[in-house]
Design an enzyme around this catalytic site. Sequence first.
Site, PDB file in Angstrom:
ATOM      1  N   ARG A  76      11.863  -4.618  -9.690  1.00  0.00           N
ATOM      2  CA  ARG A  76      10.417  -4.440  -9.907  1.00  0.00           C
ATOM      3  C   ARG A  76      10.216  -3.877 -11.356  1.00  0.00           C
ATOM      4  O   ARG A  76      11.465  -4.072 -12.307  1.00  0.00           O
ATOM      5  CB  ARG A  76       9.880  -3.497  -8.920  1.00  0.00           C
ATOM      6  CG  ARG A  76      10.265  -2.241  -8.984  1.00  0.00           C
ATOM      7  CD  ARG A  76       9.943  -1.120  -7.764  1.00  0.00           C
ATOM      8  NE  ARG A  76      10.787  -1.478  -6.774  1.00  0.00           N
ATOM      9  CZ  ARG A  76      10.523  -0.818  -5.447  1.00  0.00           C
ATOM     10  NH1 ARG A  76       9.480  -0.084  -5.390  1.00  0.00           N
ATOM     11  NH2 ARG A  76      11.334  -1.215  -4.377  1.00  0.00           N
ATOM     12  N   PRO A 108       0.781  -1.134  -0.232  1.00  0.00           N
ATOM     13  CA  PRO A 108      -0.036  -0.074  -0.056  1.00  0.00           C
ATOM     14  C   PRO A 108       0.844   1.060  -0.145  1.00  0.00           C
ATOM     15  O   PRO A 108       1.843   1.380   0.712  1.00  0.00           O
ATOM     16  CB  PRO A 108      -0.582  -0.147   1.385  1.00  0.00           C
ATOM     17  CG  PRO A 108      -0.759  -1.613   1.559  1.00  0.00           C
ATOM     18  CD  PRO A 108       0.225  -2.102   1.086  1.00  0.00           C
ATOM     19  N   GLU A 109       0.624   2.325  -0.704  1.00  0.00           N
ATOM     20  CA  GLU A 109       1.148   3.448  -0.783  1.00  0.00           C
ATOM     21  C   GLU A 109       0.350   4.480  -0.109  1.00  0.00           C
ATOM     22  O   GLU A 109      -0.547   4.212   0.563  1.00  0.00           O
ATOM     23  CB  GLU A 109       1.620   3.798  -2.073  1.00  0.00           C
ATOM     24  CG  GLU A 109       2.274   2.808  -3.070  1.00  0.00           C
ATOM     25  CD  GLU A 109       2.674   3.171  -4.370  1.00  0.00           C
ATOM     26  OE1 GLU A 109       2.726   4.417  -4.691  1.00  0.00           O
ATOM     27  OE2 GLU A 109       2.922   1.985  -5.177  1.00  0.00           O
ATOM     28  N   LYS A 139       3.699   6.300   4.248  1.00  0.00           N
ATOM     29  CA  LYS A 139       2.964   4.918   4.377  1.00  0.00           C
ATOM     30  C   LYS A 139       3.050   4.483   5.812  1.00  0.00           C
ATOM     31  O   LYS A 139       2.454   3.282   6.170  1.00  0.00           O
ATOM     32  CB  LYS A 139       3.840   3.950   3.478  1.00  0.00           C
ATOM     33  CG  LYS A 139       4.034   4.104   2.178  1.00  0.00           C
ATOM     34  CD  LYS A 139       5.122   3.405   1.335  1.00  0.00           C
ATOM     35  CE  LYS A 139       5.351   3.763   0.090  1.00  0.00           C
ATOM     36  NZ  LYS A 139       6.228   2.508  -0.781  1.00  0.00           N
TER      37      LYS A 139
END
Length: 337
Positions: A317, A2-3, A61
Amino acid sequence: MPELPEVEVVRAGLAPHVLGRRVVSAAVHSERTARRFEPGAQAMASWLGGAVVTGVGRRGKYLWLELDGVPLSVPGRSEEDDGRSALVVHLGMSGQMLVRSAAGGPVADAPVSEVPVPVGAAPAAPPAERVTAHRHLRAALDLGGGPEPGDVVRVEFVDQRTFGWWLPAPFVDVDGTAVPAPVAHIARDPMDPRFDVAAVVRVLKSKRSEVKRLLLDQTVVSGIGNIYADEALWRARVHGGRPANTLTRPALTRVVEAARAVMADALAQGGTSFDALYVNVNGQSGYFSRSLNAYGRTGEPCERCGTPIARAQFMNRSSYFCPRCQRGPRAEQGRRQ
């Protein structure tokens, strides 16, 4: 992971349910959830008993509950300290903070099993009883003091992959803002009222690293992860592999402003949810994934020019970008020559 928008959705969802309430029962089922707290899970649950929630905060975050009535014994903390402490929450890869009635059924659409609750309860907690709970339940708080007698709300920390954690911590002052000590090194995020775009641009301009790498550096600007970095760079028409010091100040300003704008848009739609792991406190998914222009759209036409979106490996990524709208370092160098 989650950002900022996803964590802010959780913060905003928690606040009306927990503010002003007192912890009447605390449970920490997983030592992994308490791994950053040296005394352990049992001690954390005992410490939480009787705490009053006076605020719900966030930076980047990181999320935290501001607590009164449960001071921490920390070296250098004066006796005149007001006693405020924080329960810092990091959601990790799959953490969820879910709210339900303590007497209610399981979280909607969640697989369930029976676990003893509360485990490691505070001394003042009622006797343990068996309730139906999410099979990935790691910790829980029962909060009393609602508008109706006997009104108790349960906040559950559900974490399938167990990368998330809870940590009691004191507050410290950072540039005039009180934040929990574990968050002190985190830069202000683009949604912070005191976020300084020009100051961030100065930092970026002084660095030789790729601009996307710097956007992901939480000590430069917090809250931005892979999804929103790609979306901000697409909006600003900047390739993430460009060294920041080679970009003009106006271009860097466009990137930072785009990051703030894209996260505001995502927040308005409840964040970005690709699976059932990223949800708000009611278990509902966000819908910003439908509005993404770059991230995860390999081979689909760019919304600006129609060129297929490309994918490249970046820091273990993926990066997604338009090869035409966002010229890479080599293409830009060739054009200048």
